[in-house]
Design a protein around this motif. Sequence first.
Motif, short mmCIF file in Angstrom:
data_model
loop_
_atom_site.label_atom_id
_atom_site.label_comp_id
_atom_site.label_asym_id
_atom_site.label_seq_id
_atom_site.Cartn_x
_atom_site.Cartn_y
_atom_site.Cartn_z
N THR A 231 -13.35 -15.34 11.28
CA THR A 231 -14.40 -14.55 10.65
C THR A 231 -13.98 -13.10 10.49
OG1 THR A 231 -16.11 -16.00 11.56
CG2 THR A 231 -16.82 -13.83 10.80
N GLN A 232 -13.33 -12.56 11.51
CA GLN A 232 -12.86 -11.17 11.45
C GLN A 232 -11.78 -11.01 10.39
OE1 GLN A 232 -11.77 -11.00 15.62
NE2 GLN A 232 -13.46 -9.57 16.07
N ARG A 233 -10.91 -12.01 10.26
CA ARG A 233 -9.86 -11.94 9.24
C ARG A 233 -10.46 -11.96 7.84
NH1 ARG A 233 -6.79 -16.69 12.37
NH2 ARG A 233 -5.95 -15.47 14.11
N GLU A 234 -11.43 -12.83 7.62
CA GLU A 234 -12.07 -12.93 6.30
C GLU A 234 -12.77 -11.62 5.93
OE1 GLU A 234 -14.71 -16.24 6.50
OE2 GLU A 234 -13.11 -17.60 7.13
N ALA A 235 -13.32 -10.94 6.93
CA ALA A 235 -14.04 -9.70 6.67
C ALA A 235 -13.11 -8.59 6.17
CB ALA A 235 -14.76 -9.24 7.94
N LEU A 236 -11.82 -8.74 6.40
CA LEU A 236 -10.86 -7.74 5.96
C LEU A 236 -10.52 -7.86 4.48
CD1 LEU A 236 -8.29 -7.79 8.91
CD2 LEU A 236 -9.96 -6.00 8.41
N LEU A 237 -10.85 -8.98 3.87
CA LEU A 237 -10.48 -9.20 2.48
C LEU A 237 -11.22 -8.24 1.55
CD1 LEU A 237 -10.28 -13.09 2.17
CD2 LEU A 237 -8.40 -11.45 2.34
N GLN A 238 -10.45 -7.53 0.75
CA GLN A 238 -11.02 -6.69 -0.30
C GLN A 238 -11.37 -7.59 -1.49
OE1 GLN A 238 -11.11 -3.18 -0.09
NE2 GLN A 238 -10.17 -3.11 1.93
N PRO A 239 -12.36 -7.22 -2.31
CA PRO A 239 -12.67 -8.04 -3.48
C PRO A 239 -11.49 -8.09 -4.45
CG PRO A 239 -13.84 -5.94 -3.56
CD PRO A 239 -13.24 -6.04 -2.19
N ALA A 240 -11.42 -9.14 -5.26
CA ALA A 240 -10.31 -9.33 -6.19
C ALA A 240 -10.17 -8.16 -7.15
CB ALA A 240 -10.50 -10.64 -6.96
N ASP A 241 -11.29 -7.55 -7.52
CA ASP A 241 -11.23 -6.46 -8.49
C ASP A 241 -10.80 -5.13 -7.87
OD1 ASP A 241 -13.63 -6.42 -7.11
OD2 ASP A 241 -14.73 -5.47 -8.72
N SER A 242 -10.51 -5.11 -6.58
CA SER A 242 -10.04 -3.87 -5.96
C SER A 242 -8.68 -3.45 -6.55
CB SER A 242 -9.92 -4.02 -4.44
OG SER A 242 -8.98 -5.03 -4.09
N LEU A 243 -7.93 -4.42 -7.06
CA LEU A 243 -6.65 -4.11 -7.70
C LEU A 243 -6.83 -3.32 -8.99
CD1 LEU A 243 -4.99 -7.63 -7.28
CD2 LEU A 243 -4.42 -5.58 -5.98
N LEU A 244 -8.06 -3.43 -9.57
CA LEU A 244 -8.35 -2.81 -10.86
C LEU A 244 -9.38 -1.68 -10.72
CD1 LEU A 244 -7.51 -5.87 -11.33
CD2 LEU A 244 -8.81 -5.77 -13.42
N SER A 245 -9.62 -1.21 -9.51
CA SER A 245 -10.75 -0.32 -9.27
C SER A 245 -10.66 1.02 -9.98
CB SER A 245 -10.92 -0.09 -7.76
OG SER A 245 -9.78 0.54 -7.21
N ASP A 246 -9.47 1.41 -10.45
CA ASP A 246 -9.35 2.67 -11.18
C ASP A 246 -9.38 2.46 -12.70
OD1 ASP A 246 -6.92 1.35 -11.13
OD2 ASP A 246 -5.71 3.15 -10.83
N TRP A 247 -9.71 1.24 -13.15
CA TRP A 247 -9.86 0.96 -14.58
C TRP A 247 -11.29 1.21 -15.02
CZ3 TRP A 247 -7.02 -4.17 -16.24
CH2 TRP A 247 -5.68 -4.10 -15.83
N PRO A 248 -11.53 1.52 -16.31
CA PRO A 248 -12.91 1.63 -16.81
C PRO A 248 -13.65 0.30 -16.65
CG PRO A 248 -11.35 2.56 -18.37
CD PRO A 248 -10.53 1.87 -17.33
N ARG A 249 -14.96 0.39 -16.49
CA ARG A 249 -15.80 -0.80 -16.21
C ARG A 249 -16.68 -1.10 -17.43
NH1 ARG A 249 -18.66 -2.52 -11.10
NH2 ARG A 249 -20.41 -3.81 -11.78
N ILE A 250 -16.76 -2.38 -17.78
CA ILE A 250 -17.64 -2.86 -18.84
C ILE A 250 -18.58 -3.92 -18.26
CG2 ILE A 250 -17.77 -4.14 -21.02
CD1 ILE A 250 -16.73 -1.37 -21.44
#
Length: 318
Positions: A231-250
């Motif tokens: 459970t602690q390991r899973e809580a460390l996972l960043q969302p998939a879109d964190s790789l794109l977090s500096d891109w514009p959002r639509i």
Amino acid sequence: MNVVLSERRPRQIRRALHGVLLLDKPLGLSSNDALQKAKWLLRAEKAGHTGTLDPLATGLLPLCFGAATKFSQVSLDADKAYTAVLKLGQTTSTADGEGDVLSTREVNVTREQVEAACAAFVGEIEQVPPMYSALKHEGRALYEYARQGIEIERPARQVLIHRIDILAWQHDRLEIAVVCSKGTYIRTLAEDIGERLGCGAHLSALRRTASGPLTIASAVTIEALTEMNETQREALLQPADSLLSDWPRISLDDAEAGRFLTGLRRRVAADDAPRVRVYGPQTHAFLGSAHITAGELIADRLLSPLEVQGLQHPESSL
């Protein structure tokens, strides 16, 4: 005759898991070994890293799981940040501390000379990739030729050094922080700075501190990950879109989101952009990446409906 049968370890049950784990890779471990260790600890079905980090380097290694693997190239192409320690006055066959010493020269430089040498490499520069690298020549890595004493001609490549900051300098030890484009060899930069100073140098330590918007501040070590429960390991996972977090959002409404997920182009009231991240209305569901041309939203990488559901309701994938 007595036959002793060895115990077989029970086969691990894998599960669909989606997200990004920021790993602080230790010294001496390959990127793939680090990935396999984390994949096993999280019991993940699908995983990949975002570009190798040399065994002799430490620091940020983003690991992608499930749907996030579709966007691993984003992190691979992103700018990187490093801290590096240069040993001045000594060159080696590998440009780092593992190689044979090729030359030893006296170090007699001033602070002003060190600053000027570093400043000379800021901007667009050309680098000749080192022989001890994973670049391929006729299907084999260059380091395989190097270990056989074979020198392969390598064309220079253009890279961009955004900045070099001097963190510490004391006689033959120079510590710098570098922000650069993908494909930059810090070992080569260390050698080039040494030659500029007239004394030679090699890279004695390297640590990656950032990859695009992701930083080492949120990274976890293998040792800490091993000590955690699932459970602690899973809580460390960043969302998939964190790789794109500096891109514009639509953001799209429900009907438009459904059409977008089928690959259809959509009209949007937004400026043209080479890359955007796209979301649907249901709890801001991440749908994928796209670009905007002449007012049309054109999909690049789409998530499947199952992946969208898995990102929104992780418990359904377990």
